[in-house]
Design a protein around this motif. Structure first.
Motif, short mmCIF file in Angstrom:
data_model
loop_
_atom_site.label_atom_id
_atom_site.label_comp_id
_atom_site.label_asym_id
_atom_site.label_seq_id
_atom_site.Cartn_x
_atom_site.Cartn_y
_atom_site.Cartn_z
N ARG A 85 20.73 -13.18 -8.19
CA ARG A 85 19.31 -13.17 -8.88
C ARG A 85 18.64 -11.69 -8.62
O ARG A 85 18.94 -11.05 -7.32
N TYR A 86 17.99 -11.10 -9.46
CA TYR A 86 17.34 -9.86 -9.56
C TYR A 86 15.81 -9.64 -9.72
O TYR A 86 15.42 -10.75 -10.61
N GLN A 87 15.16 -8.90 -9.40
CA GLN A 87 13.77 -8.80 -9.74
C GLN A 87 13.60 -7.29 -10.36
O GLN A 87 14.21 -6.44 -9.70
N ARG A 88 13.08 -7.13 -11.50
CA ARG A 88 12.69 -5.69 -12.05
C ARG A 88 11.19 -5.24 -11.23
O ARG A 88 10.28 -6.11 -11.11
N VAL A 89 11.42 -4.19 -10.79
CA VAL A 89 10.41 -3.53 -10.04
C VAL A 89 9.83 -2.29 -10.40
O VAL A 89 8.97 -1.56 -9.87
N GLY A 90 10.24 -2.05 -11.68
CA GLY A 90 9.93 -0.74 -12.23
C GLY A 90 10.39 -0.78 -13.68
O GLY A 90 11.45 -1.29 -14.00
#
Length: 163
Positions: A8-13
């Motif tokens: 799992r990953y989160q887009r932060v930019g």
């Protein structure tokens, strides 16, 4: 977002521009200028849920397939000189700045990879958030996973799908 392997990953930019030269190395920008140019450059910064790694995935889309192919070939021979500029996390993301000297040079915690579609080159630049990361195989898995995920979406979009 969740990848096929369960990670799992989160887009932060996110950044997108039609002035592609600002997001490419000087060597790649010069190569683009010799062709018909880059239509759009989009970069996204991702972090894993543990916030141990960060990966900038950049899509450079070209007007002609020949230009994408030329950039991909050049990048494949020297990925460090022809890399894209990684996104710097904004303070509100809570990600620490990468320690000096670990921006992806030989022996550091950076990893470069790229794939090509018909008219686009998809770049990935993975780094450990602490700049250390002796687990090179783990960083490669994370970086390659995100690279393949974005590549598949760009390819589907170019083929008329809903990437």
């Amino acid at each position: 977002m969740r990848l096929k392997d369960g990670s799992r990953y989160q887009r932060v930019g996110l950044a997108t521009t039609t002035d592609c030269a600002g997001g490419l190395s000087a060597e790649s920008a010069a190569l683009v200028d010799r062709g018909e140019g880059c239509a759009r450059l989009t970069s996204a910064l991702f972090t894993d849920v543990e916030r141990r790694s960060r990966t900038t995935v950049t899509v450079a889309s070209f007007r002609r397939a020949e230009d994408a192919s030329a950039v991909f070939a050049r990048v494949s021979t020297d990925p460090v000189a022809h890399r894209v500029v990684p996104l710097v996390p904004q303070p509100e993301t809570g990600l620490p700045a990468v320690p000096p000297g670990s921006e992806g040079s030989a022996g550091s915690a950076g990893l470069f990879a790229q794939l090509m579609t018909v008219r686009s080159v998809v770049f990935a630049h993975g780094q450990w958030t602490d700049g250390a990361g002796p687990e090179e195989a783990a960083l490669a898995r994370r970086t390659q996973g995100l690279l393949r995920y974005v590549h598949d979406h760009v390819r589907a979009y170019e083929q008329g799908g809903h990437g």
